[in-house]
Write a protein that holds these residues in place. Structure first.
Motif, PDB file in Angstrom:
ATOM      1  N   PHE A 182       0.838  -1.202   0.000  1.00 35.88           N
ATOM      2  CA  PHE A 182       0.000   0.000   0.000  1.00 35.88           C
ATOM      3  C   PHE A 182       0.875   1.254   0.000  1.00 35.88           C
ATOM      4  CE2 PHE A 182      -3.521  -2.509   2.343  1.00 35.88           C
ATOM      5  CZ  PHE A 182      -4.055  -2.920   1.133  1.00 35.88           C
ATOM      6  N   VAL A 183       1.935   1.235   0.809  1.00 42.17           N
ATOM      7  CA  VAL A 183       2.844   2.374   0.860  1.00 42.17           C
ATOM      8  C   VAL A 183       3.548   2.557  -0.479  1.00 42.17           C
ATOM      9  CG1 VAL A 183       4.929   3.286   1.950  1.00 42.17           C
ATOM     10  CG2 VAL A 183       3.174   2.190   3.363  1.00 42.17           C
ATOM     11  N   ALA A 184       3.970   1.440  -1.088  1.00 44.39           N
ATOM     12  CA  ALA A 184       4.674   1.505  -2.372  1.00 44.39           C
ATOM     13  C   ALA A 184       3.795   2.076  -3.480  1.00 44.39           C
ATOM     14  CB  ALA A 184       5.167   0.115  -2.761  1.00 44.39           C
ATOM     15  N   LYS A 185       2.493   1.839  -3.392  1.00 42.52           N
ATOM     16  CA  LYS A 185       1.565   2.339  -4.406  1.00 42.52           C
ATOM     17  C   LYS A 185       1.177   3.790  -4.174  1.00 42.52           C
ATOM     18  CE  LYS A 185      -0.506  -2.177  -5.415  1.00 42.52           C
ATOM     19  NZ  LYS A 185      -1.725  -3.024  -5.312  1.00 42.52           N
ATOM     20  N   GLY A 186       1.652   4.369  -3.096  1.00 39.98           N
ATOM     21  CA  GLY A 186       1.335   5.763  -2.811  1.00 39.98           C
ATOM     22  C   GLY A 186      -0.075   5.984  -2.336  1.00 39.98           C
ATOM     23  N   LEU A 187      -0.677   4.937  -1.779  1.00 42.09           N
ATOM     24  CA  LEU A 187      -2.053   5.072  -1.288  1.00 42.09           C
ATOM     25  C   LEU A 187      -2.079   5.850   0.025  1.00 42.09           C
ATOM     26  CD1 LEU A 187      -3.331   1.451  -1.975  1.00 42.09           C
ATOM     27  CD2 LEU A 187      -3.739   3.498  -3.344  1.00 42.09           C
ATOM     28  N   PRO A 188      -3.017   6.754   0.206  1.00 43.64           N
ATOM     29  CA  PRO A 188      -3.123   7.473   1.487  1.00 43.64           C
ATOM     30  C   PRO A 188      -3.590   6.533   2.585  1.00 43.64           C
ATOM     31  CG  PRO A 188      -4.950   8.034   0.035  1.00 43.64           C
ATOM     32  CD  PRO A 188      -4.015   7.210  -0.778  1.00 43.64           C
ATOM     33  N   LEU A 189      -2.861   6.524   3.688  1.00 43.67           N
ATOM     34  CA  LEU A 189      -3.168   5.616   4.796  1.00 43.67           C
ATOM     35  C   LEU A 189      -3.477   6.439   6.052  1.00 43.67           C
ATOM     36  CD1 LEU A 189      -0.300   3.056   4.168  1.00 43.67           C
ATOM     37  CD2 LEU A 189      -2.714   2.785   3.600  1.00 43.67           C
ATOM     38  N   PRO A 190      -4.480   6.026   6.826  1.00 46.01           N
ATOM     39  CA  PRO A 190      -4.974   6.862   7.937  1.00 46.01           C
ATOM     40  C   PRO A 190      -4.242   6.626   9.259  1.00 46.01           C
ATOM     41  CG  PRO A 190      -6.398   4.978   7.685  1.00 46.01           C
ATOM     42  CD  PRO A 190      -5.344   4.849   6.612  1.00 46.01           C
ATOM     43  N   ILE A 253      -2.705  10.137   6.585  1.00 48.77           N
ATOM     44  CA  ILE A 253      -3.754  11.034   7.051  1.00 48.77           C
ATOM     45  C   ILE A 253      -3.879  10.911   8.571  1.00 48.77           C
ATOM     46  CG2 ILE A 253      -6.221  11.569   6.871  1.00 48.77           C
ATOM     47  CD1 ILE A 253      -6.119  10.117   4.131  1.00 48.77           C
ATOM     48  N   PRO A 254      -3.954  12.027   9.297  1.00 51.15           N
ATOM     49  CA  PRO A 254      -4.013  11.983  10.773  1.00 51.15           C
ATOM     50  C   PRO A 254      -5.411  11.716  11.316  1.00 51.15           C
ATOM     51  CG  PRO A 254      -3.925  14.255  10.058  1.00 51.15           C
ATOM     52  CD  PRO A 254      -3.808  13.423   8.805  1.00 51.15           C
ATOM     53  N   VAL A 255      -5.913  10.512  11.119  1.00 51.62           N
ATOM     54  CA  VAL A 255      -7.215  10.142  11.679  1.00 51.62           C
ATOM     55  C   VAL A 255      -7.060   9.898  13.180  1.00 51.62           C
ATOM     56  CG1 VAL A 255      -9.046   8.410  11.656  1.00 51.62           C
ATOM     57  CG2 VAL A 255      -7.965   9.116   9.506  1.00 51.62           C
ATOM     58  N   PRO A 256      -7.831  10.550  14.026  1.00 56.39           N
ATOM     59  CA  PRO A 256      -7.687  10.373  15.476  1.00 56.39           C
ATOM     60  C   PRO A 256      -7.894   8.928  15.908  1.00 56.39           C
ATOM     61  CG  PRO A 256      -9.046  12.288  14.980  1.00 56.39           C
ATOM     62  CD  PRO A 256      -8.850  11.562  13.691  1.00 56.39           C
ATOM     63  N   VAL A 257      -7.162   8.527  16.916  1.00 51.07           N
ATOM     64  CA  VAL A 257      -7.218   7.149  17.369  1.00 51.07           C
ATOM     65  C   VAL A 257      -8.615   6.776  17.862  1.00 51.07           C
ATOM     66  CG1 VAL A 257      -6.329   5.530  19.102  1.00 51.07           C
ATOM     67  CG2 VAL A 257      -4.754   7.067  17.903  1.00 51.07           C
ATOM     68  N   PHE A 258      -9.319   7.732  18.472  1.00 50.86           N
ATOM     69  CA  PHE A 258     -10.639   7.384  19.014  1.00 50.86           C
ATOM     70  C   PHE A 258     -11.598   6.967  17.909  1.00 50.86           C
ATOM     71  CE2 PHE A 258     -11.520  11.840  18.020  1.00 50.86           C
ATOM     72  CZ  PHE A 258     -12.836  11.816  17.593  1.00 50.86           C
ATOM     73  N   LEU A 259     -11.390   7.453  16.686  1.00 51.22           N
ATOM     74  CA  LEU A 259     -12.246   7.039  15.580  1.00 51.22           C
ATOM     75  C   LEU A 259     -11.996   5.578  15.190  1.00 51.22           C
ATOM     76  CD1 LEU A 259     -12.253  10.186  13.245  1.00 51.22           C
ATOM     77  CD2 LEU A 259     -14.017   9.413  14.848  1.00 51.22           C
ATOM     78  N   PHE A 260     -10.747   5.137  15.314  1.00 47.89           N
ATOM     79  CA  PHE A 260     -10.451   3.715  15.083  1.00 47.89           C
ATOM     80  C   PHE A 260     -11.197   2.851  16.103  1.00 47.89           C
ATOM     81  CE2 PHE A 260      -6.810   5.518  12.849  1.00 47.89           C
ATOM     82  CZ  PHE A 260      -6.698   4.670  11.760  1.00 47.89           C
TER      83      PHE A 260
END
Length: 309
Positions: A182-190, A253-260
């Motif tokens: 996923f990182v190699a493909k340049g996909l945005p990761l949360p 992407i900086p998704v807050p931990v509480f959302l996880f």
């Protein structure tokens, strides 16, 4: 010295077998089902009934890497029985025959799952901790460890137990490989905001180096060792390092931990989210001090090797 290696065609066993074959100082017997030109192959399954006497003939040390491995969604009707059949009963059958035939040392590649699943809000795991396995795989490994140590006391065969966390390297599969792709493909990761957890990993090259030390070190006898790269990472740091070693931009992407955590409750995926946001740390101080050993590869070294095609 003649060695028997089980699981020689697997991820850890394959790297170990190639490394020992390159040294040229060991005569290798290989127990499994696939062909190999790196040693004498003996085609057997790991179970409670097989006769391993031919494979063990003249062997001084066994390195037992074979196992029924942990999977996220086990389809077996009775997973514990399936794990026990291979990881506990099969291991003990092999070890008993090894002791009877004069094998001096039995090196068992176990799992940190014997200690438990998480160190979130807890101290790092130590080898001396009381085993607290939480799933069938970890329980089968814990039971095998206990029975091996008893067998060692009864027979005088040295038992060496090694508990790795997640093992990675070139050719690794499962979640680590998926994340690397996923990182190699340049996909945005949360994952940019997951910075407060800490996870221990071990490159297969560091693990194999420790196994090689345990083959001969006199102070390894009848001890349990934890192993890691000795540099723990947060999820955010792990993703950033994967991007760096692959010369890719870290699109996180900086998704807050509480959302996880909310998502975990809604989707009933608590175990998945715990692995992303929680901690699992190993204290390898005893391993380093007892064996005078330091991981020869840094985490960055290991990630670079894992990224190779």
């Amino acid at each position: 010295m003649k060695l028997l290696i089980t699981g020689y065609s697997g991820f850890v066993g394959g790297v170990l077998t190639e490394s020992l074959a390159e040294l040229g100082t060991y005569e290798l017997n290989l127990l499994g089902r696939k062909s190999s030109n790196l040693g004498d192959v003996f085609h057997h399954s790991l179970d409670a009934d097989s006769d391993y006497s031919e494979a063990l003939d003249g062997v001084e040390t066994v390195v037992h890497c074979a196992a029924r491995v942990h999977v996220m969604q086990d389809k077996a009707l009775d997973p514990l029985a399936e794990f026990r059949a291979v990881n506990t009963q099969g291991t003990l059958n092999l070890a008993r025959q090894a002791a009877q035939l004069g094998v001096k040392r039995f090196v068992f590649v176990s799992s940190i799952k014997v200690n438990g699943e998480s160190t979130t809000d807890k101290p790092a795991f130590c080898a001396s901790d009381k085993p607290m396995p939480e799933d069938p795989y970890g329980l089968s490994k814990a039971e095998a460890e206990a029975q091996l140590l008893r067998l060692g006391q009864e027979t005088g065969m040295d038992i060496v137990i090694i508990r790795p966390p997640l093992v990675y390297g070139q050719g690794v599969k499962a979640n680590f490989a998926s994340l690397m792709r996923f990182v190699a493909k340049g996909l945005p990761l949360p994952f940019r905001a997951i910075r407060n957890n800490r996870r221990s990993l071990v490159s297969v090259y560091n693990l194999v180096d420790l196994i090689k030390v345990c083959l001969v070190h006199p102070l390894a006898a009848n001890k349990t060792f934890l192993v890691s790269d000795d540099q723990d990472l947060s999820t955010a740091e792990m993703v950033a390092l994967m991007a760096r070693v692959q010369n890719k931009k870290n699109i996180a992407i900086p998704v807050p931990v509480f959302l996880f955590r909310i998502a975990a409750a809604v989707l009933k995926k608590q175990d998945v989210v715990d692995r992303l946001t929680g901690s699992l740390q190993l204290d390898i101080t005893e391993t380093k001090n007892t064996l005078d050993w330091t991981p020869p590869y840094s985490v960055e070294d290991g990630f670079k090797l894992a990224a190779k095609k």
